[in-house]
Scaffold this active site. Structure first.
Site, PDB file in Angstrom:
ATOM      1  N   ARG A 169       0.821  -1.223   0.000  1.00  0.00           N
ATOM      2  CA  ARG A 169       0.000   0.000   0.000  1.00  0.00           C
ATOM      3  C   ARG A 169       0.853   1.272   0.000  1.00  0.00           C
ATOM      4  NH1 ARG A 169      -2.635  -3.441  -1.279  1.00  0.00           N
ATOM      5  NH2 ARG A 169      -4.606  -4.215  -0.441  1.00  0.00           N
ATOM      6  N   CYS A 219     -11.223  -0.487   3.108  1.00  0.00           N
ATOM      7  CA  CYS A 219     -10.540  -0.803   4.371  1.00  0.00           C
ATOM      8  C   CYS A 219      -9.949   0.465   4.967  1.00  0.00           C
ATOM      9  CB  CYS A 219      -9.437  -1.832   4.133  1.00  0.00           C
ATOM     10  SG  CYS A 219     -10.109  -3.459   3.796  1.00  0.00           S
ATOM     11  N   GLU A 308      -5.033   3.155   6.298  1.00  0.00           N
ATOM     12  CA  GLU A 308      -4.727   3.014   4.866  1.00  0.00           C
ATOM     13  C   GLU A 308      -5.309   4.219   4.121  1.00  0.00           C
ATOM     14  OE1 GLU A 308      -5.690  -0.827   3.044  1.00  0.00           O
ATOM     15  OE2 GLU A 308      -6.427   0.215   1.267  1.00  0.00           O
TER      16      GLU A 308
HETATM   17  C1  LIG Z   1     -16.117  -0.790  -1.392  1.00  0.00           C
HETATM   18  C2  LIG Z   1     -14.632  -0.536  -1.536  1.00  0.00           C
HETATM   19  C3  LIG Z   1     -13.778  -1.595  -1.753  1.00  0.00           C
HETATM   20  C4  LIG Z   1     -12.399  -1.385  -1.862  1.00  0.00           C
HETATM   21  N1  LIG Z   1     -11.587  -2.452  -2.099  1.00  0.00           N
HETATM   22  C5  LIG Z   1     -10.241  -2.249  -2.216  1.00  0.00           C
HETATM   23  C6  LIG Z   1      -9.375  -3.357  -2.468  1.00  0.00           C
HETATM   24  O1  LIG Z   1      -9.769  -4.483  -2.616  1.00  0.00           O
HETATM   25  N2  LIG Z   1      -8.043  -3.086  -2.541  1.00  0.00           N
HETATM   26  C7  LIG Z   1      -7.528  -1.833  -2.401  1.00  0.00           C
HETATM   27  O2  LIG Z   1      -6.304  -1.659  -2.484  1.00  0.00           O
HETATM   28  N3  LIG Z   1      -8.337  -0.776  -2.181  1.00  0.00           N
HETATM   29  C8  LIG Z   1      -9.669  -0.949  -2.087  1.00  0.00           C
HETATM   30  N4  LIG Z   1     -10.496   0.114  -1.854  1.00  0.00           N
HETATM   31  C9  LIG Z   1      -9.918   1.454  -1.705  1.00  0.00           C
HETATM   32  C10 LIG Z   1      -9.824   2.227  -3.035  1.00  0.00           C
HETATM   33  O3  LIG Z   1     -10.717   1.724  -3.969  1.00  0.00           O
HETATM   34  C11 LIG Z   1      -8.429   2.167  -3.651  1.00  0.00           C
HETATM   35  O4  LIG Z   1      -7.469   2.581  -2.727  1.00  0.00           O
HETATM   36  C12 LIG Z   1      -8.352   3.024  -4.921  1.00  0.00           C
HETATM   37  O5  LIG Z   1      -7.240   2.621  -5.667  1.00  0.00           O
HETATM   38  C13 LIG Z   1      -8.286   4.524  -4.654  1.00  0.00           C
HETATM   39  O6  LIG Z   1      -8.364   5.199  -5.883  1.00  0.00           O
HETATM   40  P1  LIG Z   1      -9.138   6.584  -6.012  1.00  0.00           P
HETATM   41  O7  LIG Z   1      -8.970   7.058  -7.410  1.00  0.00           O
HETATM   42  O8  LIG Z   1     -10.530   6.485  -5.533  1.00  0.00           O
HETATM   43  O9  LIG Z   1      -8.291   7.491  -5.026  1.00  0.00           O
HETATM   44  P2  LIG Z   1      -8.839   8.694  -4.138  1.00  0.00           P
HETATM   45  O10 LIG Z   1      -9.642   8.166  -2.996  1.00  0.00           O
HETATM   46  O11 LIG Z   1      -9.459   9.715  -4.996  1.00  0.00           O
HETATM   47  O12 LIG Z   1      -7.453   9.259  -3.572  1.00  0.00           O
HETATM   48  C14 LIG Z   1      -6.723   8.522  -2.638  1.00  0.00           C
HETATM   49  C15 LIG Z   1      -5.340   9.184  -2.499  1.00  0.00           C
HETATM   50  O13 LIG Z   1      -4.652   9.059  -3.749  1.00  0.00           O
HETATM   51  C16 LIG Z   1      -4.329  10.346  -4.264  1.00  0.00           C
HETATM   52  N5  LIG Z   1      -4.489  10.275  -5.730  1.00  0.00           N
HETATM   53  C17 LIG Z   1      -5.596   9.942  -6.443  1.00  0.00           C
HETATM   54  N6  LIG Z   1      -5.309   9.959  -7.761  1.00  0.00           N
HETATM   55  C18 LIG Z   1      -4.000  10.293  -7.870  1.00  0.00           C
HETATM   56  C19 LIG Z   1      -3.109  10.486  -8.961  1.00  0.00           C
HETATM   57  N7  LIG Z   1      -3.504  10.341 -10.238  1.00  0.00           N
HETATM   58  N8  LIG Z   1      -1.825  10.843  -8.703  1.00  0.00           N
HETATM   59  C20 LIG Z   1      -1.392  11.010  -7.408  1.00  0.00           C
HETATM   60  N9  LIG Z   1      -2.183  10.852  -6.333  1.00  0.00           N
HETATM   61  C21 LIG Z   1      -3.479  10.496  -6.573  1.00  0.00           C
HETATM   62  C22 LIG Z   1      -5.275  11.324  -3.597  1.00  0.00           C
HETATM   63  O14 LIG Z   1      -4.712  12.615  -3.533  1.00  0.00           O
HETATM   64  C23 LIG Z   1      -5.419  10.683  -2.221  1.00  0.00           C
HETATM   65  O15 LIG Z   1      -4.325  11.038  -1.433  1.00  0.00           O
HETATM   66  C24 LIG Z   1     -11.881  -0.069  -1.760  1.00  0.00           C
HETATM   67  C25 LIG Z   1     -12.758   1.008  -1.574  1.00  0.00           C
HETATM   68  C26 LIG Z   1     -14.119   0.787  -1.459  1.00  0.00           C
HETATM   69  C27 LIG Z   1     -15.041   1.961  -1.272  1.00  0.00           C
END
Ligand SMILES: Cc1cc2nc3c(=O)[nH]c(=O)nc-3n(C[C@H](O)[C@H](O)[C@H](O)COP(=O)(O)OP(=O)(O)OC[C@H]3O[C@@H](n4cnc5c(N)ncnc54)[C@H](O)[C@@H]3O)c2cc1C
Length: 312
Positions: A169, A219, A308
């Site tokens: 992570r 998570c 996380e």
């Molecule tokens: C129901 C559910 C299930 C999930 N299951 C999993 C799973 O199985 N495994 C897992 O790892 N995660 C899981 N997650 C968490 C999440 O989906 C992941 O961490 C996902 O990759 C986050 O991406 P995001 O675009 O939504 O990031 P955001 O929530 O928009 O951002 C998260 C962080 O990343 C930064 N960020 C976003 N985009 C960029 C970019 N292009 N460049 C630099 N920084 C950036 C943001 O500034 C912030 O700090 C789950 C979430 C939910 C709601």
């Protein structure tokens, strides 16, 4: 209308006082003073340069699926990355940071690639997944990333997988504040159709083991990495010893926090590492619950679990 508002309009669609609860899967958060949705990578780079040169606070938003915004308003610019171009090559897929991880997993299967089926259940963008080295079912982004185009300190740079410094992570982007612009995924071709079958199994597993029908942000805590098993003063299931990590959900359950609730934020009955929004949870509710969980886990096991999710 402010001068900044007019300037921001060159780069994308701008909204003022935009509720962050509309842009996060947790449905929590105060308003963003300026909210810019950007659809082209070139515009994204120009916007980042402009804000950095002007010294204006900015925050990158992908799918908002791994974060908790505060209840107070954010003063500065939230940049929502909505860049969506993809290119399929003989050896994989090149995807803009704003592509949804699920869409890229589906595209990989359509193009008869194997190895990225696990992405089918991960919400959010592929850029966010790279930054957090998202993973599921024993896979992580680091297994699929060949290289990344990123904006770091005013420059567009190309980083190899090794240079991304992935570990559990984690990636270099968490340290240097770099913005992921584009991801080059290296995938293998396969004639067999097992990918679809696996993807379906992954989705079924999720619906059995994760809460359904409530807003959440996945998570909350990282699993605890076992560095020195000798120091642990409690009995562990063999599965965790073999994986080298203790499930945070297991620790939370055993610490008696399943179903714990503060205001409208509640530890899920289905999965101890999920906090669900029962309707009108505030960021303050969630933060209080997070502190209670950490304290109870520490009291019971003598170990600290770390968030996380990104807290803003
Ligand atoms: C129901 C559910 C299930 C999930 N299951 C999993 C799973 O199985 N495994 C897992 O790892 N995660 C899981 N997650 C968490 C999440 O989906 C992941 O961490 C996902 O990759 C986050 O991406 P995001 O675009 O939504 O990031 P955001 O929530 O928009 O951002 C998260 C962080 O990343 C930064 N960020 C976003 N985009 C960029 C970019 N292009 N460049 C630099 N920084 C950036 C943001 O500034 C912030 O700090 C789950 C979430 C939910 C709601």
């Amino acid at each position: 209308m402010t001068e900044l508002y007019k300037q921001l309009k060159q780069f994308g669609q701008v909204k003022l006082n935009e509720p962050m609860s509309k842009h996060t899967t947790f449905k929590i958060g105060g308003k963003a003073e300026f909210f810019v949705a950007v659809e082209q990578t070139e515009q994204l780079v120009e916007l980042l340069k402009f804000l950095d040169e002007e010294g204006i606070d900015r925050f990158i938003l992908g799918g908002g699926s791994n974060m908790l915004f505060g209840d107070d308003d954010y003063s500065g610019v939230i940049i929502q990355i909505k860049t969506k171009e993809t290119r399929v090559t003989d050896t994989g897929i090149i995807a803009d940071a704003g592509c949804s991880t699920v869409a890229i997993a589906n595209l990989s299967m359509k193009e008869a690639f194997i190895g990225f089926e696990w992405g089918v259940g991960v919400p959010g963008t592929i850029g966010g997944a790279v930054r957090g080295n998202a993973g599921a079912m024993g896979w992580e982004m680091q297994n699929n990333v060949e290289s990344v185009d990123a904006y770091i300190d005013g420059e567009v740079v190309h980083l190899s997988n090794g240079e991304c410094e992935f570990h559990y992570r984690h990636s270099i982007f968490k340290e240097n504040g770099g913005v992921v612009l584009r991801v080059h995924l290296k995938l293998e071709k396969s004639e067999n159709k097992d990918g679809m079958k696996k993807a379906l199994e992954y989705l079924q597993y999720r619906s059995r083991t994760q809460p359904q029908g409530y807003a959440s942000t996945g998570c909350i805590f990282k699993n605890f990495e076992i560095k020195d098993p000798e120091t642990l003063q409690f009995e562990l299931p063999e599965e965790f010893v073999q994986k080298g990590k203790i499930s945070a959900g297991w620790l939370i359950d055993k610490a008696g926090m399943k179903n714990a609730q503060v205001g409208k934020a509640k530890v899920s009955e289905t999965h101890g590492n999920f906090v669900v929004n029962m309707g009108s949870a505030t960021s303050t509710d969630v933060l209080k619950l997070i502190e209670q969980i950490k304290e109870k886990v520490y009291d019971r096991f003598g170990i600290y679990i770390e968030e996380e999710i990104q807290i803003v």
